[in-house]
Design an enzyme around this catalytic site. Structure first.
Site, PDB file in Angstrom:
ATOM      1  N   ARG A  98      -5.575   1.700  10.917  1.00  0.00           N
ATOM      2  CA  ARG A  98      -5.768   2.560  12.600  1.00  0.00           C
ATOM      3  C   ARG A  98      -7.202   1.651  12.830  1.00  0.00           C
ATOM      4  O   ARG A  98      -8.345   2.304  12.976  1.00  0.00           O
ATOM      5  CB  ARG A  98      -5.889   4.002  12.031  1.00  0.00           C
ATOM      6  CG  ARG A  98      -5.912   4.993  13.092  1.00  0.00           C
ATOM      7  CD  ARG A  98      -5.969   6.109  13.053  1.00  0.00           C
ATOM      8  NE  ARG A  98      -7.708   5.991  12.032  1.00  0.00           N
ATOM      9  CZ  ARG A  98      -8.280   7.075  11.635  1.00  0.00           C
ATOM     10  NH1 ARG A  98      -7.448   8.305  11.696  1.00  0.00           N
ATOM     11  NH2 ARG A  98      -9.198   7.010  10.830  1.00  0.00           N
ATOM     12  N   LYS A 205      -1.925   7.040  -8.271  1.00  0.00           N
ATOM     13  CA  LYS A 205      -2.622   7.957  -8.980  1.00  0.00           C
ATOM     14  C   LYS A 205      -3.188   8.806  -7.482  1.00  0.00           C
ATOM     15  O   LYS A 205      -4.087   7.795  -6.562  1.00  0.00           O
ATOM     16  CB  LYS A 205      -3.113   8.139 -10.069  1.00  0.00           C
ATOM     17  CG  LYS A 205      -4.375   7.304  -9.837  1.00  0.00           C
ATOM     18  CD  LYS A 205      -5.102   7.332 -11.284  1.00  0.00           C
ATOM     19  CE  LYS A 205      -6.585   7.453 -10.912  1.00  0.00           C
ATOM     20  NZ  LYS A 205      -7.525   7.528 -12.316  1.00  0.00           N
ATOM     21  N   ASP A 234       0.267   3.027 -12.661  1.00  0.00           N
ATOM     22  CA  ASP A 234      -0.753   2.859 -13.048  1.00  0.00           C
ATOM     23  C   ASP A 234      -1.542   1.893 -14.396  1.00  0.00           C
ATOM     24  O   ASP A 234      -0.663   0.997 -14.731  1.00  0.00           O
ATOM     25  CB  ASP A 234      -0.488   3.697 -14.391  1.00  0.00           C
ATOM     26  CG  ASP A 234      -2.205   4.704 -15.886  1.00  0.00           C
ATOM     27  OD1 ASP A 234      -2.511   3.734 -15.718  1.00  0.00           O
ATOM     28  OD2 ASP A 234      -1.638   6.102 -16.306  1.00  0.00           O
ATOM     29  N   HIS A 235      -2.189   1.509 -13.324  1.00  0.00           N
ATOM     30  CA  HIS A 235      -2.911  -0.104 -14.177  1.00  0.00           C
ATOM     31  C   HIS A 235      -3.074   0.037 -14.159  1.00  0.00           C
ATOM     32  O   HIS A 235      -3.450  -1.632 -15.597  1.00  0.00           O
ATOM     33  CB  HIS A 235      -4.120  -0.969 -12.487  1.00  0.00           C
ATOM     34  CG  HIS A 235      -5.785  -0.025 -12.646  1.00  0.00           C
ATOM     35  ND1 HIS A 235      -5.662   1.904 -12.802  1.00  0.00           N
ATOM     36  CD2 HIS A 235      -6.039  -0.224 -13.730  1.00  0.00           C
ATOM     37  CE1 HIS A 235      -6.878   2.051 -13.289  1.00  0.00           C
ATOM     38  NE2 HIS A 235      -7.539   0.771 -13.590  1.00  0.00           N
ATOM     39  N   LYS A 239      -1.929  -3.932 -18.128  1.00  0.00           N
ATOM     40  CA  LYS A 239      -3.457  -4.216 -19.154  1.00  0.00           C
ATOM     41  C   LYS A 239      -2.437  -4.434 -19.729  1.00  0.00           C
ATOM     42  O   LYS A 239      -2.392  -4.349 -21.030  1.00  0.00           O
ATOM     43  CB  LYS A 239      -4.785  -3.313 -19.606  1.00  0.00           C
ATOM     44  CG  LYS A 239      -5.464  -3.348 -17.892  1.00  0.00           C
ATOM     45  CD  LYS A 239      -7.074  -2.269 -18.313  1.00  0.00           C
ATOM     46  CE  LYS A 239      -6.935  -2.375 -17.932  1.00  0.00           C
ATOM     47  NZ  LYS A 239      -8.386  -3.584 -16.905  1.00  0.00           N
ATOM     48  N   GLU A 273     -17.546   6.243 -18.984  1.00  0.00           N
ATOM     49  CA  GLU A 273     -18.010   5.343 -17.955  1.00  0.00           C
ATOM     50  C   GLU A 273     -19.071   5.178 -17.537  1.00  0.00           C
ATOM     51  O   GLU A 273     -19.799   6.342 -17.680  1.00  0.00           O
ATOM     52  CB  GLU A 273     -16.667   5.669 -16.708  1.00  0.00           C
ATOM     53  CG  GLU A 273     -15.704   5.172 -16.031  1.00  0.00           C
ATOM     54  CD  GLU A 273     -14.816   5.334 -15.287  1.00  0.00           C
ATOM     55  OE1 GLU A 273     -14.514   4.996 -14.234  1.00  0.00           O
ATOM     56  OE2 GLU A 273     -15.008   7.145 -15.380  1.00  0.00           O
ATOM     57  N   ASP A 292      -8.693  13.075 -13.357  1.00  0.00           N
ATOM     58  CA  ASP A 292      -8.213  12.316 -12.570  1.00  0.00           C
ATOM     59  C   ASP A 292      -8.052  10.692 -14.149  1.00  0.00           C
ATOM     60  O   ASP A 292      -7.677   9.632 -13.663  1.00  0.00           O
ATOM     61  CB  ASP A 292      -9.820  11.644 -12.459  1.00  0.00           C
ATOM     62  CG  ASP A 292     -10.199  10.482 -11.772  1.00  0.00           C
ATOM     63  OD1 ASP A 292      -9.684   9.570 -11.263  1.00  0.00           O
ATOM     64  OD2 ASP A 292     -10.966   9.827 -12.179  1.00  0.00           O
ATOM     65  N   HIS A 297      -4.042   7.875 -17.734  1.00  0.00           N
ATOM     66  CA  HIS A 297      -4.682   7.293 -18.571  1.00  0.00           C
ATOM     67  C   HIS A 297      -4.568   7.149 -19.892  1.00  0.00           C
ATOM     68  O   HIS A 297      -3.820   6.716 -20.990  1.00  0.00           O
ATOM     69  CB  HIS A 297      -5.700   6.822 -18.289  1.00  0.00           C
ATOM     70  CG  HIS A 297      -6.423   5.389 -16.648  1.00  0.00           C
ATOM     71  ND1 HIS A 297      -5.324   4.807 -15.798  1.00  0.00           N
ATOM     72  CD2 HIS A 297      -6.862   5.764 -16.011  1.00  0.00           C
ATOM     73  CE1 HIS A 297      -5.480   5.037 -14.597  1.00  0.00           C
ATOM     74  NE2 HIS A 297      -7.046   5.894 -14.601  1.00  0.00           N
ATOM     75  N   LYS A 395     -17.959  10.532 -16.874  1.00  0.00           N
ATOM     76  CA  LYS A 395     -18.767   9.986 -16.417  1.00  0.00           C
ATOM     77  C   LYS A 395     -19.770   9.580 -16.687  1.00  0.00           C
ATOM     78  O   LYS A 395     -20.774  10.711 -17.516  1.00  0.00           O
ATOM     79  CB  LYS A 395     -19.068  10.293 -14.963  1.00  0.00           C
ATOM     80  CG  LYS A 395     -17.188   9.735 -14.241  1.00  0.00           C
ATOM     81  CD  LYS A 395     -17.090   9.621 -12.734  1.00  0.00           C
ATOM     82  CE  LYS A 395     -15.631   9.486 -12.296  1.00  0.00           C
ATOM     83  NZ  LYS A 395     -15.702   7.355 -12.387  1.00  0.00           N
TER      84      LYS A 395
END
Lengths: 543, 304
Positions: A98, A205, A234-235, A239, A273, A292, A297, A395
């Site tokens: 946009r 995701k 799902d990155h 890997k 994280e 999440d 994962h 986190k």
């Protein structure tokens, strides 16, 4: 695979000029990525291992080009693929957003993203190749005209670039827009592949926020695209280290005999994280750590670590094994004692003073969203019965680390005096996923000296370290797989739904539990998580 | 990085010094995956070592550089050990004098990493039969470079074909991978029958006849090699029904792919550094049968 076999040769020369332009272009380009056609290529030979897999001519249509993911990962990954010679001649990239933009504005955005985040050095000729194929279509997702313009632009690209009607639509947009975009793709006929070409859709995701929403989301996507054309990214699965789990397990004879309840005490899968929620307040609040991270994962990692050996590495065989093991996952009877959740409070993280979750911008002061989640799962099959799998994520923990630790039982008998083995722990095999990719084996060794003192030592394998400069980013691998049409590294809808079946009861239980237990930022999570392990006579690995 | 010079030494002392240095540095024991033996002249040493160290980023290795110096001088072995940050793995440069130059393998053999593959590389002139060479015999993979023969590159390929053994390969072949990859990608869309073809390259480029031999081996047609101003390979043309499939690259960077009934398309096709070629070579250590077929076909048809 929906891709039909390539058109016979004659159709190339006999394609009547009166025929629709799209069909003609498709006939000329053929379906280069169908594996049958590749097999018929006289220049290819399975013994010729130097030749990389290159995608066939196609267009990547990117929705949500101004997003963070596009700028940081997708656009640089596309450039890196080009730099490695893996993009097909004529490859075109179409941005849709946009913005009142022209092609060159999108080109500028891509250029900046590539300069800032590409893994490989910037080379003018690669950029030139990419630039020729860059287009931009402005518009809203609700605007029919914009999608008609997109369809026309794509038909024109087929003419000028020879992309043969092969399109991959990458929906890098919030899930609430999926129905709109998919509906538009259906309406304009972009979702239907004409004979001899393919249409694929890539989604990121979250795949819903529970079983029901995942199901609804899937209904929407499958209403326009067949399951075989849907690529769920799902990155983590792209890997190197994650793929190496399969090499480690199935290429070696050393680990398999001990990879079972007879030798393994328990397994810990961690994704920690050090950052907070950053600017993702809108997305994160109400979702939480388990949805999440654990749903996708960590359960995927669990599946790879625990599954039986697939009969081959094709998508079907691999997914079948993953599904089997996910189906065998069992929740503990008492969720209160065998799960833990927490919410970070203000504190010091790595030398910086940071605020608590409830003080983050955009978060309600009463939010009960968890930022730390730990759960205990069991797998009811012959290999794993009685071996707990502990999954945790959070986190604002001590540092950033993702790993799978297989912790082995203690030796049945220790012929040493009790004092000498006091500090001897359990053997462990740790697959370090990120950062510092590699494998660690922990075992007991004699401390030098006259006493027979035995203590834990670590043996590191750091192939990953040497890959620092040249290891392809996960997104490169996955984007290439999308263009080639190779699905083993993408979770199937059944896996997504099975994962939600595991997580839903836990989420429902948590919803009744009020405020999560606070834990100090920079620590390793709430006390209840440690208590949960202590009840089983175990401890979390200190990372 | 720590550099350590040993003069008039032996393989045993070098080994001991490596262990000592590694301990001193706090044991940076990266799992090394192979030993790379580079046999070269002093003038090639800098470039070859640089390329090898770059390639070692992807394949952590012990790199042994063997430089044969004066045969007339008294017997002596000098070694230069490098270990540290800029070189993942370890590097030792050996300089051999006197009669020892005939027995380099006696120095190299005890320095090989145990139970891991050995790769030998001759950046310049190479023996006629690499697998029968004293050092070549220690290696699973033997890499020669026709370009290291200066003007004799093309003829050296005939020697390569005659002396071929499983595990031999040549960097002139590795240089072709991007070209072959692009051509194979073009053939992923059926092109129909190919009648004949042309490869154009700068004079004396040893990769050009190899590319022609590969194409003609795979397609079963005659492929001519013609001269062009270069640089490197500039053109591949294949005659098809209804036109021509061609890849033209005149600036050594950007190529144009043309085929009948389709718009021309530009593709990046840059020449690669030796380090990238070496990294490619080290990725696969099994024998390269496609190279064998191409180089032998070339030798059969070569009229030097």
């Amino acid at each position: 695979m929906t891709d039909p076999a390539a058109p016979p040769e004659e159709s190339v020369t006999t394609a009547a000029p009166a025929e629709e332009a799209v069909t003609a272009a498709a006939a000329v380009a053929g379906t280069s990525t169908t594996l049958d056609v590749v097999a018929a290529n006289p220049l290819r030979d399975p013994r010729d291992k130097r030749l990389p897999r290159v995608a066939g001519p196609c267009v990547m249509v990117l929705f949500g080009v101004t997003g963070d993911l596009a700028k940081r990962k997708l656009l640089p990954a596309i450039y890196d693929l080009g730099n490695r010679g893996l993009l097909p001649p004529g490859f075109s990239l179409v941005g849709f957003a946009r913005r009142d933009w022209k092609d060159q504005d999108f080109a500028q955005l891509t250029h900046d993203a590539v300069k800032a985040h590409a893994r490989t050095p910037f080379r003018e000729e690669v950029w030139k190749q990419l630039l020729e194929g860059i287009h931009f279509v402005p518009g809203e997702f609700s605007d029919d005209g914009a999608f008609d313009a997109l369809a026309m632009a794509l038909a024109e690209i087929d003419q000028t670039r020879g992309t043969g009607g092969n399109y991959a639509f990458y929906l890098s947009v919030p899930p609430k827009f999926f129905p709109l975009v998919v509906e538009q793709l259906k309406r304009t006929g972009l979702a239907d592949a004409p004979e001899g070409s393919w249409r694929r859709v890539v989604i990121e995701k979250p795949f819903g926020h529970n079983l029901q929403s995942a199901h609804e989301l899937n209904e929407i996507t499958t209403s326009a695209f067949p399951e075989s054309s849907i690529f769920r990214i799902d990155h983590y699965l792209g890997k190197e280290t994650v793929q190496n789990i399969m090499a480690l397990r199935f290429a070696n004879n050393l680990y398999e005999p001990i990879w079972n309840r007879g030798f393994v005490d328990h397994v810990q899968i961690t994704m920690a994280e050090d950052i907070g929620i950053g600017g993702r307040a809108g997305y994160y609040d109400g979702i939480g750590a388990a949805r999440d991270v654990i749903q996708n994962h960590l359960l995927q990692l669990l599946a790879l670590v625990a599954m039986e050996d697939p009969t081959s590495f094709d998508a079907q065989a691999l997914r079948r094994e993953k599904e089997k093991v996910l189906k065998a996952v069992q929740l503990p009877a008492n969720l209160g004692l065998n799960t833990a959740r927490g919410q970070y409070s203000a504190g010091w993280q790595g030398g910086e003073k940071v605020v608590g979750y409830l003080e983050e911008e955009g978060i309600s002061r009463e939010s009960i969203t968890e930022t730390y989640a730990a759960i205990k799962l069991e797998i009811a099959n012959r290999r794993w019965a009685g071996v707990p799998f502990y999954l945790r994520t959070g986190k604002r923990l001590g540092r950033r680390v993702t790993e799978v630790a297989v912790v082995f039982q203690r030796a049945p008998h220790l012929p040493f005096s009790k004092d000498d083995v006091e500090i001897l722990g359990q053997n462990a095999l740790v697959i370090r996923v990120q950062p510092d990719e590699g494998i660690t084996v922990r075992f007991g060794s004699k401390v030098p000296g006259t006493a027979m003192e035995v203590r834990d030592v670590s043996m590191d394998f750091a192939y990953g370290e040497s890959f620092l400069e040249s290891s392809p980013e996960a997104y490169e691998r996955l984007l290439l797989d999308v263009m080639i049409g190779d699905p083993p590294l993408f979770p199937h809808q059944r896996e997504v739904e099975l994962s939600w079946k595991i997580l839903d009861p836990i989420e429902e239980f948590w919803a009744t539990q009020g405020q999560p237990e606070p834990y100090e930022s920079g620590s390793w999570g709430p006390e209840s998580a440690n208590a949960m392990m202590a009840r089983d006579g175990r401890v979390w690995r200190r990372l | 990085m720590t550099t350590f010079m040993l003069s008039d030494t032996t393989a045993g002392k070098i080994s001991a010094q490596f262990t000592h240095l590694r301990h001193q540095m706090g044991a940076p024991a990266i799992g090394m995956v192979l030993t790379l033996v580079v046999v070269c002249e002093e003038r090639h040493q800098y470039d070859a070592l640089r390329a090898a160290s770059e390639a070692a980023r992807e394949h952590p290795s012990r790199i042994i550089v063997v430089i044969n110096r004066e045969v007339e001088e008294p017997i002596r072995l000098d070694a230069e050990l490098r270990i540290g940050e800029s070189t993942p793995g370890e590097v030792v440069v050996l300089r051999l004098y006197g009669e020892l130059t005939q027995h380099a393998d006696s120095v190299v053999s005890p320095l090989l990493l145990p139970d891991t593959p050995v790769v030998a590389w001759w950046p310049g002139k190479a023996p006629d039969v690499p697998s029968k060479d004293a050092i070549g015999a220690l290696a699973q993979r033997r890499i020669t470079d026709a370009r290291g023969f200066d003007d004799g590159g093309v003829t050296s390929l005939v020697t390569r074909a005659k002396g071929y053994a499983r595990g031999d390969t040549d960097l002139a072949w590795a240089r072709l991978t991007p070209w072959r990859s692009l051509l194979a990608a073009a053939f992923d869309q059926p092109v129909g029958k190919v009648y004949e073809g042309v490869v154009e390259a700068s004079s004396g480029n040893p990769s050009a006849p190899l590319l022609a031999a590969w194409l003609s081996e795979r397609l079963g047609v005659h492929i001519e090699v013609l001269e062009s101003p270069g640089p490197g390979i500039t053109t591949v043309r294949l005659k098809l029904d209804g036109g021509e499939l061609s890849v033209v690259r005149t600036d050594a960077r950007l190529a144009t792919l043309s085929r009948p009934g389709q718009p021309d398309r530009n593709v990046a096709l840059a020449r690669r550094h030796t380090s990238e070629l070496m990294a490619e070579e080290l990725r696969r250590l099994d024998s390269d049968e496609i190279y064998e077929a191409a180089v032998k076909r070339f030798a059969r048809t070569y009229k030097g």
